[in-house]
Design a protein around this motif. Structure first.
Motif, PDB file in Angstrom:
ATOM      1  N   VAL A 220      -4.466  18.019   2.479  1.00  0.00           N
ATOM      2  CA  VAL A 220      -4.129  16.636   2.839  1.00  0.00           C
ATOM      3  C   VAL A 220      -3.083  16.124   1.860  1.00  0.00           C
ATOM      4  N   GLN A 221      -2.010  15.545   2.385  1.00  0.00           N
ATOM      5  CA  GLN A 221      -0.951  15.044   1.507  1.00  0.00           C
ATOM      6  C   GLN A 221      -1.412  13.811   0.743  1.00  0.00           C
ATOM      7  N   GLY A 222      -0.695  13.505  -0.351  1.00  0.00           N
ATOM      8  CA  GLY A 222      -1.020  12.343  -1.157  1.00  0.00           C
ATOM      9  C   GLY A 222      -0.781  11.044  -0.409  1.00  0.00           C
ATOM     10  N   ILE A 223      -1.603  10.040  -0.709  1.00  0.00           N
ATOM     11  CA  ILE A 223      -1.534   8.744  -0.028  1.00  0.00           C
ATOM     12  C   ILE A 223      -1.551   7.630  -1.064  1.00  0.00           C
ATOM     13  N   SER A 224      -0.671   6.665  -0.907  1.00  0.00           N
ATOM     14  CA  SER A 224      -0.605   5.501  -1.783  1.00  0.00           C
ATOM     15  C   SER A 224      -0.555   4.235  -0.932  1.00  0.00           C
ATOM     16  N   TRP A 225      -1.501   3.327  -1.173  1.00  0.00           N
ATOM     17  CA  TRP A 225      -1.519   2.033  -0.493  1.00  0.00           C
ATOM     18  C   TRP A 225      -1.337   0.918  -1.522  1.00  0.00           C
ATOM     19  N   GLN A 226      -0.415   0.008  -1.230  1.00  0.00           N
ATOM     20  CA  GLN A 226      -0.226  -1.177  -2.060  1.00  0.00           C
ATOM     21  C   GLN A 226      -0.137  -2.417  -1.175  1.00  0.00           C
ATOM     22  N   GLU A 227      -0.596  -3.516  -1.726  1.00  0.00           N
ATOM     23  CA  GLU A 227      -0.395  -4.820  -1.091  1.00  0.00           C
ATOM     24  C   GLU A 227       0.580  -5.609  -1.960  1.00  0.00           C
ATOM     25  N   ILE A 228       1.604  -6.145  -1.351  1.00  0.00           N
ATOM     26  CA  ILE A 228       2.619  -6.916  -2.080  1.00  0.00           C
ATOM     27  C   ILE A 228       2.569  -8.359  -1.583  1.00  0.00           C
ATOM     28  N   THR A 229       2.456  -9.283  -2.532  1.00  0.00           N
ATOM     29  CA  THR A 229       2.483 -10.713  -2.208  1.00  0.00           C
ATOM     30  C   THR A 229       3.741 -11.324  -2.817  1.00  0.00           C
ATOM     31  N   ILE A 230       4.515 -11.994  -1.978  1.00  0.00           N
ATOM     32  CA  ILE A 230       5.787 -12.593  -2.404  1.00  0.00           C
ATOM     33  C   ILE A 230       5.652 -14.112  -2.328  1.00  0.00           C
ATOM     34  N   HIS A 231       5.924 -14.778  -3.433  1.00  0.00           N
ATOM     35  CA  HIS A 231       5.904 -16.245  -3.471  1.00  0.00           C
ATOM     36  C   HIS A 231       7.336 -16.759  -3.579  1.00  0.00           C
ATOM     37  N   GLY A 232       7.704 -17.598  -2.618  1.00  0.00           N
ATOM     38  CA  GLY A 232       9.014 -18.233  -2.638  1.00  0.00           C
ATOM     39  C   GLY A 232       8.858 -19.733  -2.575  1.00  0.00           C
ATOM     40  N   ARG A 233       9.747 -20.410  -1.832  1.00  0.00           N
ATOM     41  CA  ARG A 233       9.658 -21.865  -1.653  1.00  0.00           C
ATOM     42  C   ARG A 233       9.825 -22.204  -0.182  1.00  0.00           C
ATOM     43  N   ALA A 234       8.933 -23.019   0.308  1.00  0.00           N
ATOM     44  CA  ALA A 234       9.120 -23.526   1.664  1.00  0.00           C
ATOM     45  C   ALA A 234      10.324 -24.454   1.689  1.00  0.00           C
ATOM     46  N   ALA A 235      11.050 -24.420   2.812  1.00  0.00           N
ATOM     47  CA  ALA A 235      12.231 -25.278   2.942  1.00  0.00           C
ATOM     48  C   ALA A 235      12.532 -25.505   4.411  1.00  0.00           C
ATOM     49  N   HIS A 236      13.232 -26.580   4.693  1.00  0.00           N
ATOM     50  CA  HIS A 236      13.616 -26.898   6.065  1.00  0.00           C
ATOM     51  C   HIS A 236      14.669 -25.892   6.529  1.00  0.00           C
ATOM     52  N   ALA A 292       4.894 -14.431   1.611  1.00  0.00           N
ATOM     53  CA  ALA A 292       4.800 -13.291   2.521  1.00  0.00           C
ATOM     54  C   ALA A 292       3.837 -12.275   1.928  1.00  0.00           C
ATOM     55  N   GLU A 293       3.086 -11.640   2.790  1.00  0.00           N
ATOM     56  CA  GLU A 293       2.161 -10.590   2.370  1.00  0.00           C
ATOM     57  C   GLU A 293       2.447  -9.356   3.213  1.00  0.00           C
ATOM     58  N   LEU A 294       2.536  -8.220   2.570  1.00  0.00           N
ATOM     59  CA  LEU A 294       2.759  -6.979   3.308  1.00  0.00           C
ATOM     60  C   LEU A 294       2.039  -5.833   2.614  1.00  0.00           C
ATOM     61  N   THR A 295       1.762  -4.798   3.375  1.00  0.00           N
ATOM     62  CA  THR A 295       1.194  -3.576   2.822  1.00  0.00           C
ATOM     63  C   THR A 295       2.226  -2.471   2.910  1.00  0.00           C
ATOM     64  N   VAL A 296       2.189  -1.581   1.931  1.00  0.00           N
ATOM     65  CA  VAL A 296       3.073  -0.420   1.904  1.00  0.00           C
ATOM     66  C   VAL A 296       2.206   0.825   1.847  1.00  0.00           C
ATOM     67  N   ASP A 297       2.384   1.702   2.822  1.00  0.00           N
ATOM     68  CA  ASP A 297       1.678   2.980   2.913  1.00  0.00           C
ATOM     69  C   ASP A 297       2.694   4.085   2.666  1.00  0.00           C
ATOM     70  N   LEU A 298       2.533   4.796   1.550  1.00  0.00           N
ATOM     71  CA  LEU A 298       3.388   5.935   1.226  1.00  0.00           C
ATOM     72  C   LEU A 298       2.587   7.216   1.348  1.00  0.00           C
ATOM     73  N   ARG A 299       3.217   8.260   1.885  1.00  0.00           N
ATOM     74  CA  ARG A 299       2.569   9.580   2.003  1.00  0.00           C
ATOM     75  C   ARG A 299       3.559  10.650   1.556  1.00  0.00           C
ATOM     76  N   ASN A 300       3.028  11.647   0.842  1.00  0.00           N
ATOM     77  CA  ASN A 300       3.893  12.710   0.356  1.00  0.00           C
ATOM     78  C   ASN A 300       3.041  13.909  -0.031  1.00  0.00           C
ATOM     79  N   PRO A 301       3.422  15.119   0.365  1.00  0.00           N
ATOM     80  CA  PRO A 301       2.676  16.312  -0.060  1.00  0.00           C
ATOM     81  C   PRO A 301       3.013  16.770  -1.470  1.00  0.00           C
ATOM     82  N   ASP A 302       3.954  16.098  -2.110  1.00  0.00           N
ATOM     83  CA  ASP A 302       4.394  16.452  -3.466  1.00  0.00           C
ATOM     84  C   ASP A 302       4.056  15.287  -4.390  1.00  0.00           C
TER      85      ASP A 302
END
Length: 426
Positions: A220-236, A292-302
């Motif tokens: 099974v290849q390597g797996i990396s999961w991260q959650e990234i939260t980005i804080h900016g500013r609301a604007a019109h 903004a909230e996003l997840t990053v799924d990385l996979r690699n056999p190395d």
């Protein structure tokens, strides 16, 4: 039992298929996008609890002695003739993603039960016990860590860590174990089995592309999961000049584009990168996103190239933060597993079983994570892959393996388990 132990056994494919279809009705829903019947059985929801109770009933009907541990992992045991021998373990999971089909994980669990039924019907006893495991939260979609039950059973994660994990509504895994009645009394740490063999649908197109029925999985290849939260500013959206914005949504989009450029560069080997979850707030048409909230799924056999990809992604996130006044980013590790090679001896046993059933097979690396990669820390481990249709699509109601393909894979599993369970110590 009279006479020699049969060397090759064939399961009841019709009964196996009926079990798969019956379990698929628990947590079933009508999927509007595909027009098909799907499965929504997230870990430790009421639907998952109902599915677990059905599996336990089938285990008990098959004469298995059932135990449940403090992670909700379920084990059904068929005794062997040698009470001192370590068991041969098989199994998988029955929890699903929210848009699943009938086969992911379930084939391995129900296939194991079908093997026991056939052994009983044929009057076959084995020297080693045979056990079937049902592991909690393999998918990781509810509590954010995949292969969770098997990772705790194998000792990589602690029960305390796992019990404290929360879902998006703030419910803890420990609390949901108690609520559903699956906080069992058994010790969660699994004694090393003699071997572990898991049967699973491929979840990809390789077997179909090669026109073979069975895959012998090399690892099974390597797996990396991260959650990234980005804080900016609301604007019109209309009155705020572009150069004065701290747009969290734009930063999230740039991360997705950068990940694709990393993959396309070839600098990270066979890297695969996916943004599977993306949400912006306040999520209104005419407001620049403040978060903004996003997840990053990385996979690699190395593993080395995976580490470099993670480092380079971290550096890119710093450039986003440094280059946009008012923008801050925070990351949270959700899961990380290294490349896991499977036992070569067990691969040969599986390949020989496929040959003896007259099934063409190929060796291939798993791109998806499986409980087998966790149990590999305890004992020799390998997997049997079953061919899927429609490009092997999975995590989707279109997920489908034919009754014949399922029977082929479980026939290989049955013969493999029998041979392992009757082996003498080397």
């Amino acid at each position: 039992m009279t006479g020699p132990t049969p060397d090759t056994i064939t399961v009841n494919g019709h009964r196996l298929w009926q079990s798969l279809m019956d379990l698929a009705e628990i947590g079933a829903y009508d999927d509007e996008r595909t027009g098909l019947r799907g499965v929504d059985r997230l870990a430790l929801t009421d639907a998952d609890a109902a599915g677990r109770r059905q599996v336990i009933a089938w285990m008990e009907q098959a004469g298995l002695r059932v135990r449940i541990d403090r992670m909700g992992n379920i084990y059904g045991r068929r005794e062997g003739t040698d009470p001192t021998a370590a068991p041969v373990l098989t199994g998988s999971h029955i929890d699903s993603v929210a848009t699943a089909g009938a086969f992911d994980g379930c084939l391995g669990v129900l296939g194991g039960i079908e093997v026991v039924r056939i052994l009983d019907e044929r009057g076959i006893s084995t020297r080693r016990p045979v056990e079937i495991g049902v592991f909690t939260e393999e998918e990781g979609v509810r509590f954010g860590t995949d292969m969770l039950g098997s990772a705790v059973a194998a000792g990589r994660l602690s029960p305390e860590y796992a019990h404290a994990l929360t879902d998006r509504d703030g419910r803890t895994l420990g609390g949901e174990l108690i609520r559903t009645g699956f906080h069992g009394p058994a010790d969660v740490h699994l004694d090393p089995p003699y071997a572990y063999v898991e049967c699973h649908i491929e979840q990809g197109p390789v077997l179909a592309e090669n026109d073979v029925q069975v895959g012998v999985v090399t690892g099974v290849q390597g797996i990396s999961w991260q959650e990234i939260t980005i804080h900016g500013r609301a604007a019109h959206a209309g009155t705020t000049p572009t150069h004065l914005r701290a747009d969290a949504g734009l930063a999230a989009a740039r991360i997705g584009v950068h990940l694709r450029s990393m993959v396309d560069s070839g600098a990270y080997g066979e890297l695969r990168a996916t943004v599977g979850h993306l949400a912006v707030h306040p999520d209104l048409t005419n407001i620049v996103p403040a978060r903004a909230e996003l997840t990053v799924d990385l996979r690699n056999p190395d593993d080395a190239r995976m580490a470099r990809a993670e480092e380079d992604l971290t550096a890119f996130l710093r450039t986003l933060e440094d280059g946009t006044p008012g923008l801050t980013l925070a990351t949270r590790r959700m899961a990380k597993t290294a490349y896991i090679p499977f036992d070569e001896r067990l691969q040969k046993v599986i390949a020989q079983a496929a040959d003896d059933h007259g099934l063409e097979h190929i060796s291939l690396l798993s791109g998806a994570g499986h409980d087998a990669q966790e149990i590999a820390a305890l004992c020799p481990t390998a997997m049997v892959f079953v061919r899927g249709e429609y490009d092997g699509i999975s995590h989707n109601p279109r997920e489908y393996s034919t009754p014949e393909a399922c029977a082929h894979g479980v026939n290989v599993l049955a013969t493999t388990l029998l041979r392992l369970a009757t082996q003498r110590p080397s």
